[in-house]
Design a protein around this motif. Sequence first.
Motif, PDB file in Angstrom:
ATOM      1  N   ILE A  66       0.202  -1.073  -0.191  1.00 52.16           N
ATOM      2  CA  ILE A  66      -0.452  -0.080   0.299  1.00 52.16           C
ATOM      3  C   ILE A  66       0.485   1.639  -0.210  1.00 52.16           C
ATOM      4  O   ILE A  66       1.862   1.255   0.484  1.00 52.16           O
ATOM      5  N   GLY A  67       0.381   1.971  -1.113  1.00 46.65           N
ATOM      6  CA  GLY A  67       1.632   3.216  -0.722  1.00 46.65           C
ATOM      7  C   GLY A  67       3.232   2.303  -1.457  1.00 46.65           C
ATOM      8  O   GLY A  67       4.175   3.516  -0.770  1.00 46.65           O
ATOM      9  N   GLY A  68       3.142   1.602  -1.948  1.00 52.06           N
ATOM     10  CA  GLY A  68       4.544   1.510  -2.488  1.00 52.06           C
ATOM     11  C   GLY A  68       5.701   1.157  -1.264  1.00 52.06           C
ATOM     12  O   GLY A  68       6.413   0.297  -1.373  1.00 52.06           O
ATOM     13  N   LYS A  69       4.431   0.529   0.148  1.00 46.78           N
ATOM     14  CA  LYS A  69       5.470   0.000   1.057  1.00 46.78           C
ATOM     15  C   LYS A  69       4.516  -1.433   1.221  1.00 46.78           C
ATOM     16  O   LYS A  69       3.518  -1.196   2.084  1.00 46.78           O
ATOM     17  N   LEU A  70       5.561  -2.249   1.747  1.00 48.80           N
ATOM     18  CA  LEU A  70       5.621  -3.920   2.134  1.00 48.80           C
ATOM     19  C   LEU A  70       4.171  -3.945   3.536  1.00 48.80           C
ATOM     20  O   LEU A  70       4.689  -3.136   4.533  1.00 48.80           O
ATOM     21  N   VAL A  71       3.136  -3.873   3.488  1.00 44.61           N
ATOM     22  CA  VAL A  71       1.666  -4.548   4.351  1.00 44.61           C
ATOM     23  C   VAL A  71       1.551  -6.151   5.012  1.00 44.61           C
ATOM     24  O   VAL A  71       1.874  -6.191   6.192  1.00 44.61           O
ATOM     25  N   ASN A  72       2.101  -6.441   4.219  1.00 41.69           N
ATOM     26  CA  ASN A  72       2.514  -7.972   4.298  1.00 41.69           C
ATOM     27  C   ASN A  72       1.066  -8.860   3.952  1.00 41.69           C
ATOM     28  O   ASN A  72       0.157  -9.058   3.298  1.00 41.69           O
ATOM     29  N   SER A  73       0.924 -10.139   5.868  1.00 38.82           N
ATOM     30  CA  SER A  73       0.578 -11.183   5.277  1.00 38.82           C
ATOM     31  C   SER A  73      -1.083 -10.435   5.407  1.00 38.82           C
ATOM     32  O   SER A  73      -1.623  -9.449   6.018  1.00 38.82           O
ATOM     33  N   THR A  74      -2.219 -11.914   5.394  1.00 35.59           N
ATOM     34  CA  THR A  74      -3.234 -12.194   5.610  1.00 35.59           C
ATOM     35  C   THR A  74      -3.260 -11.200   6.998  1.00 35.59           C
ATOM     36  O   THR A  74      -4.812 -10.738   7.039  1.00 35.59           O
ATOM     37  N   ASN A  75      -2.829 -11.697   7.462  1.00 36.70           N
ATOM     38  CA  ASN A  75      -3.254 -11.227   9.369  1.00 36.70           C
ATOM     39  C   ASN A  75      -3.272  -9.470   9.396  1.00 36.70           C
ATOM     40  O   ASN A  75      -4.123  -9.735  10.295  1.00 36.70           O
ATOM     41  N   THR A  76      -1.930  -9.625   8.966  1.00 38.15           N
ATOM     42  CA  THR A  76      -2.236  -8.447   8.983  1.00 38.15           C
ATOM     43  C   THR A  76      -2.984  -7.154   8.108  1.00 38.15           C
ATOM     44  O   THR A  76      -3.767  -6.422   8.749  1.00 38.15           O
ATOM     45  N   ILE A  77      -3.193  -7.346   7.316  1.00 33.37           N
ATOM     46  CA  ILE A  77      -4.542  -6.747   6.617  1.00 33.37           C
ATOM     47  C   ILE A  77      -5.728  -7.197   8.140  1.00 33.37           C
ATOM     48  O   ILE A  77      -6.547  -5.985   7.675  1.00 33.37           O
ATOM     49  N   MET A  78      -5.980  -8.310   7.907  1.00 30.75           N
ATOM     50  CA  MET A  78      -7.563  -8.017   8.711  1.00 30.75           C
ATOM     51  C   MET A  78      -7.636  -7.679  10.038  1.00 30.75           C
ATOM     52  O   MET A  78      -8.364  -6.843  10.351  1.00 30.75           O
ATOM     53  N   SER A  79      -6.282  -7.603  10.538  1.00 30.65           N
ATOM     54  CA  SER A  79      -6.264  -6.996  11.662  1.00 30.65           C
ATOM     55  C   SER A  79      -6.574  -5.207  11.453  1.00 30.65           C
ATOM     56  O   SER A  79      -6.747  -4.711  12.269  1.00 30.65           O
ATOM     57  N   LEU A  80      -5.518  -4.583  10.138  1.00 33.04           N
ATOM     58  CA  LEU A  80      -5.929  -3.713   9.817  1.00 33.04           C
ATOM     59  C   LEU A  80      -6.872  -3.151   9.811  1.00 33.04           C
ATOM     60  O   LEU A  80      -7.747  -1.958  10.741  1.00 33.04           O
ATOM     61  N   HIS A  81      -7.731  -3.513   8.960  1.00 32.39           N
ATOM     62  CA  HIS A  81      -9.133  -3.594   8.856  1.00 32.39           C
ATOM     63  C   HIS A  81     -10.173  -3.763   9.826  1.00 32.39           C
ATOM     64  O   HIS A  81     -11.502  -2.661  10.049  1.00 32.39           O
ATOM     65  N   LEU A  82      -9.926  -4.985  11.114  1.00 33.42           N
ATOM     66  CA  LEU A  82     -10.707  -4.933  12.709  1.00 33.42           C
ATOM     67  C   LEU A  82     -10.544  -3.546  13.170  1.00 33.42           C
ATOM     68  O   LEU A  82     -11.718  -3.621  13.955  1.00 33.42           O
ATOM     69  N   GLY A  83      -9.172  -3.217  12.991  1.00 36.61           N
ATOM     70  CA  GLY A  83      -8.702  -2.178  13.634  1.00 36.61           C
ATOM     71  C   GLY A  83      -9.266  -0.795  13.453  1.00 36.61           C
ATOM     72  O   GLY A  83      -9.325   0.444  13.710  1.00 36.61           O
ATOM     73  N   GLY A  84      -9.587  -1.214  11.881  1.00 37.62           N
ATOM     74  CA  GLY A  84      -9.821   0.256  11.427  1.00 37.62           C
ATOM     75  C   GLY A  84      -9.244   1.389  11.045  1.00 37.62           C
ATOM     76  O   GLY A  84      -9.545   2.763  10.574  1.00 37.62           O
ATOM     77  N   SER A  85      -7.995   0.774  10.402  1.00 42.58           N
ATOM     78  CA  SER A  85      -6.611   1.333  10.327  1.00 42.58           C
ATOM     79  C   SER A  85      -5.869   1.388   9.032  1.00 42.58           C
ATOM     80  O   SER A  85      -6.096   1.829   8.088  1.00 42.58           O
ATOM     81  N   LEU A  86      -7.021   0.341   8.388  1.00 37.83           N
ATOM     82  CA  LEU A  86      -7.180  -0.169   6.636  1.00 37.83           C
ATOM     83  C   LEU A  86      -7.415   1.252   5.731  1.00 37.83           C
ATOM     84  O   LEU A  86      -6.502   1.771   5.429  1.00 37.83           O
ATOM     85  N   VAL A  87      -8.576   1.419   6.216  1.00 39.12           N
ATOM     86  CA  VAL A  87      -9.352   2.627   5.205  1.00 39.12           C
ATOM     87  C   VAL A  87      -8.371   3.955   5.076  1.00 39.12           C
ATOM     88  O   VAL A  87      -8.068   4.430   4.361  1.00 39.12           O
ATOM     89  N   PRO A  88      -8.413   4.152   6.208  1.00 42.65           N
ATOM     90  CA  PRO A  88      -6.838   5.610   6.108  1.00 42.65           C
ATOM     91  C   PRO A  88      -5.962   5.201   5.570  1.00 42.65           C
ATOM     92  O   PRO A  88      -5.340   6.752   4.810  1.00 42.65           O
ATOM     93  N   MET A  89      -5.442   4.441   6.218  1.00 42.64           N
ATOM     94  CA  MET A  89      -3.844   4.223   5.226  1.00 42.64           C
ATOM     95  C   MET A  89      -4.861   3.827   3.422  1.00 42.64           C
ATOM     96  O   MET A  89      -3.400   4.515   2.886  1.00 42.64           O
ATOM     97  N   LEU A  90      -5.205   3.597   2.738  1.00 42.92           N
ATOM     98  CA  LEU A  90      -5.897   3.521   1.711  1.00 42.92           C
ATOM     99  C   LEU A  90      -6.463   4.565   1.151  1.00 42.92           C
ATOM    100  O   LEU A  90      -5.875   5.528   0.051  1.00 42.92           O
ATOM    101  N   LYS A  91      -7.568   5.829   1.817  1.00 45.14           N
ATOM    102  CA  LYS A  91      -7.794   7.042   1.269  1.00 45.14           C
ATOM    103  C   LYS A  91      -5.108   8.069   1.759  1.00 45.14           C
ATOM    104  O   LYS A  91      -5.265   8.524   0.466  1.00 45.14           O
TER     105      LYS A  91
END
Length: 102
Positions: free
Chosen positions: A70-95
């Motif tokens: 995301i934004g050229g930076k490795l966010v890595n695994s499924t667990n990390t992505i799902m944790s970011l999403h469930l914690g509410g951090s993924l959408v701001p990161m995508l924006k």
Amino acid sequence: MDRVMKLASQKAVVIFSKSSCCMCHAIKTLFYDLGVNPAIHELDEDPIGREMEKALQRLECNPSVPAVFIGGKLVNSTNTIMSLHLGGSLVPMLKEAGALWL
């Protein structure tokens, strides 16, 4: 490694995947459901996919797919992505990366 990094920086969200991987499918579906149009690189369909997979492993992607940038930076695994999403951090990161405009 250079090819992976070049591809990873060409779009706001880049996913290295395998077409037969169920976790890859889940991650791609999550991004599509969020309204993101990621660049998808199916390693099992690319002639140099095996070399790219080895490069991802050297970047400490374990397992090697799905590898999400995301934004050229490795966010890595499924667990990390799902944790970011469930914690509410993924959408701001995508924006911030320019993948979402809402």
